[in-house]
Design an enzyme around this catalytic site. Structure first.
Site, mmCIF file in Angstrom:
data_model
loop_
_atom_site.group_PDB
_atom_site.id
_atom_site.type_symbol
_atom_site.label_atom_id
_atom_site.label_comp_id
_atom_site.label_asym_id
_atom_site.label_seq_id
_atom_site.Cartn_x
_atom_site.Cartn_y
_atom_site.Cartn_z
ATOM 1 N N LYS A 153 -26.735 22.096 -31.332
ATOM 2 C CA LYS A 153 -25.834 23.197 -31.638
ATOM 3 C C LYS A 153 -24.932 23.442 -32.187
ATOM 4 O O LYS A 153 -24.422 24.373 -33.356
ATOM 5 C CB LYS A 153 -25.807 24.188 -30.667
ATOM 6 C CG LYS A 153 -27.241 24.234 -29.132
ATOM 7 C CD LYS A 153 -28.875 24.193 -30.122
ATOM 8 C CE LYS A 153 -30.270 23.491 -30.030
ATOM 9 N NZ LYS A 153 -30.006 23.820 -28.304
ATOM 10 N N ASP A 161 -25.625 23.634 -18.136
ATOM 11 C CA ASP A 161 -26.554 24.093 -19.497
ATOM 12 C C ASP A 161 -25.304 24.035 -20.542
ATOM 13 O O ASP A 161 -25.623 25.303 -20.459
ATOM 14 C CB ASP A 161 -27.193 23.545 -19.638
ATOM 15 C CG ASP A 161 -27.987 23.566 -21.099
ATOM 16 O OD1 ASP A 161 -27.328 22.943 -21.686
ATOM 17 O OD2 ASP A 161 -29.541 23.555 -21.200
ATOM 18 N N TRP A 165 -34.950 27.346 -21.109
ATOM 19 C CA TRP A 165 -34.106 26.171 -20.952
ATOM 20 C C TRP A 165 -34.076 25.896 -19.411
ATOM 21 O O TRP A 165 -33.939 24.758 -18.868
ATOM 22 C CB TRP A 165 -32.844 25.620 -21.383
ATOM 23 C CG TRP A 165 -33.111 26.243 -23.071
ATOM 24 C CD1 TRP A 165 -32.649 26.716 -23.812
ATOM 25 C CD2 TRP A 165 -34.349 25.361 -23.920
ATOM 26 N NE1 TRP A 165 -33.028 26.747 -25.242
ATOM 27 C CE2 TRP A 165 -34.382 24.989 -25.077
ATOM 28 C CE3 TRP A 165 -34.889 23.997 -23.060
ATOM 29 C CZ2 TRP A 165 -34.388 24.987 -25.854
ATOM 30 C CZ3 TRP A 165 -34.702 23.272 -23.724
ATOM 31 C CH2 TRP A 165 -35.559 23.673 -25.531
HETATM 32 C C1 LIG Z 1 -31.487 23.282 -27.243
HETATM 33 C C2 LIG Z 1 -31.129 23.469 -26.061
HETATM 34 C C3 LIG Z 1 -31.346 22.642 -25.093
HETATM 35 C C4 LIG Z 1 -32.461 21.471 -25.516
HETATM 36 O O1 LIG Z 1 -31.370 20.210 -25.963
HETATM 37 P P1 LIG Z 1 -32.435 18.878 -25.981
HETATM 38 O O2 LIG Z 1 -31.263 18.442 -27.029
HETATM 39 O O3 LIG Z 1 -33.448 19.809 -27.735
HETATM 40 O O4 LIG Z 1 -32.925 18.640 -24.892
HETATM 41 C C5 LIG Z 1 -31.148 22.647 -23.997
HETATM 42 N N1 LIG Z 1 -30.870 23.956 -23.523
HETATM 43 C C6 LIG Z 1 -30.335 24.799 -24.273
HETATM 44 C C7 LIG Z 1 -29.580 25.798 -23.587
HETATM 45 C C8 LIG Z 1 -30.108 24.681 -25.290
HETATM 46 O O5 LIG Z 1 -30.000 25.854 -26.145
#
Ligand SMILES: *Cc1c(COP(=O)(O)O)cnc(C)c1O
Length: 354
Positions: free
Chosen positions: A191, A167, A100
């Site tokens: 999540k 993030d 990511w």
């Molecule tokens: C799942 C995830 C993403 C991707 O998120 P989307 O909403 O599918 O764009 C980005 N960063 C992390 C840390 C994730 O776990």
């Protein structure tokens, strides 16, 4: 029968949240209308949006601390470019802790120079690089607090004076934290918060004031903030469900209580990974994630029987990401201690067959 859901995302949500969300699709609060067939500008939906925003700030301890909560669209993947589009003047720093972060770096390069401050790529991202000097002339520093695929997590934040952007898609609302260390953090809902379709962004107002102005409207934090996340039609169902999850979290005792719960589950699972001769942990111990526990079969162990066992035991979502292999037990907020214990029992049952 409801399965023990260890999926990495979209993932388990609290049962009472599911019930209320499903009921609201039929009819919202006795209105004679469904949640998904009313105007997002109705007083009923505005109250939902405002409550979701207020709860997000309250749970992270940021009420009245000069932050705004926004519910946007496009997932965390859109945040990879939005952060850069709004904040990059010339160069930004990124700590690369996995897939990511890699994607965030790729998008940021469209907007300026990216300095990779540190990377754990040399060991397939099984650890968190620490102790770097962060240059003071960066526009911002970006980190991924929890690395969903690799099962690593920042337990201490890098020290820096430049704006810290994170993030937090897979560990937001999972632990107590000084959230005011961040100038902006974001998380896709799917999540720990709700269904896919909305992304929570919490941003410092003083940072909003410094952002680039030549940004397309849908990508402008300032426009979304000015319009109260109603610049265009917001995804009402994911936002409502997120609000319900945040209410649930508050009822559970907030982040202090959920952190205790999450640590208890993580301890159960990691203790078993370390004890059980059939398995070995993937991530460096000191950097282990409390949300995604990654583990592989020990050398020479055939996993066919284990796969059959956990599938028969009503467990779902345990397969590891293809870049790590093995297994990943995602133990998000809504997963019960009983589910974690159930997995441990199955791991022990498998060990007896060796
Ligand atoms: C799942 C995830 C993403 C991707 O998120 P989307 O909403 O599918 O764009 C980005 N960063 C992390 C840390 C994730 O776990």
């Amino acid at each position: 029968m409801k399965k023990h859901n260890f999926s990495a995302g979209p993932s388990i949500l609290p049962a009472p949240v599911m019930e209320k969300a499903a009921a609201a699709v039929q009819e919202l609060n006795g209105m004679g209308l469904s949640l998904i067939e009313i105007s997002h500008r109705s007083k009923e939906f505005i109250a939902i949006m405002e409550k979701a925003q207020a709860l997000a700030l309250e749970l992270t301890g940021l009420t009245d601390k000069g932050y705004k909560a926004l519910f946007l669209q496009g997932g965390a993947s859109t945040q990879f470019l939005m952060t850069a589009a709004n904040l990059m003047k010339s160069k930004a720093g990124y700590i690369n802790t996995g897939a990511w972060s890699d994607k965030a770096i790729k998008e940021a390069k469209r907007y300026g120079e990216v300095i990779e401050i540190a990377s754990s790529k040399d060991k397939n991202f099984n650890y968190i690089p620490k102790g770097q000097d962060i240059p003071s002339d960066l526009d911002y520093l970006h980190i991924t607090t929890n690395n969903t695929i690799f099962g690593t997590q920042f337990h201490e934040l890098p020290q820096t004076d430049v704006p810290l952007i994170a993030d937090m898609s897979s560990d937001i609302f999972s632990r107590q934290f000084d959230y005011s260390a961040f100038d902006l953090f974001y998380a896709g809902a799917q999540k720990n918060m709700g269904p896919a379709g909305t992304t929570l962004v919490i941003v410092k107002e003083s940072l909003l004031a410094q952002m680039n102005t030549d940004v397309p409207s849908m990508l402008s934090y300032n426009i979304h903030a000015d319009k109260g996340s109603m610049f265009n039609t917001p995804p009402v169902f994911p936002i409502y469900t997120s609000m319900l999850t945040l209410e649930w979290l508050k009822e559970q005792g907030g982040l202090q209580a959920i952190e205790k719960h999450n640590q208890a589950k993580a301890k159960l699972v990691y203790d078993e990974i370390d004890r059980n001769a059939a398995f070995e942990g993937f991530a460096a111990k000191e950097d282990r994630s409390y949300m995604n526990a990654t583990f592989n079969l020990a050398e020479g162990v055939d996993g066919t029987a284990f796969d059959a066992l956990w599938n028969a035991a009503n467990i779902s979502g345990l397969k590891g990401h293809r870049s790590v292999g093995g297994y990943r037990a995602s133990i998000y907020n809504a997963l019960s201690l009983e589910s974690a214990q159930h997995l441990v029992n199955i791991m022990q049952e498998f060990e007896k067959t060796l």
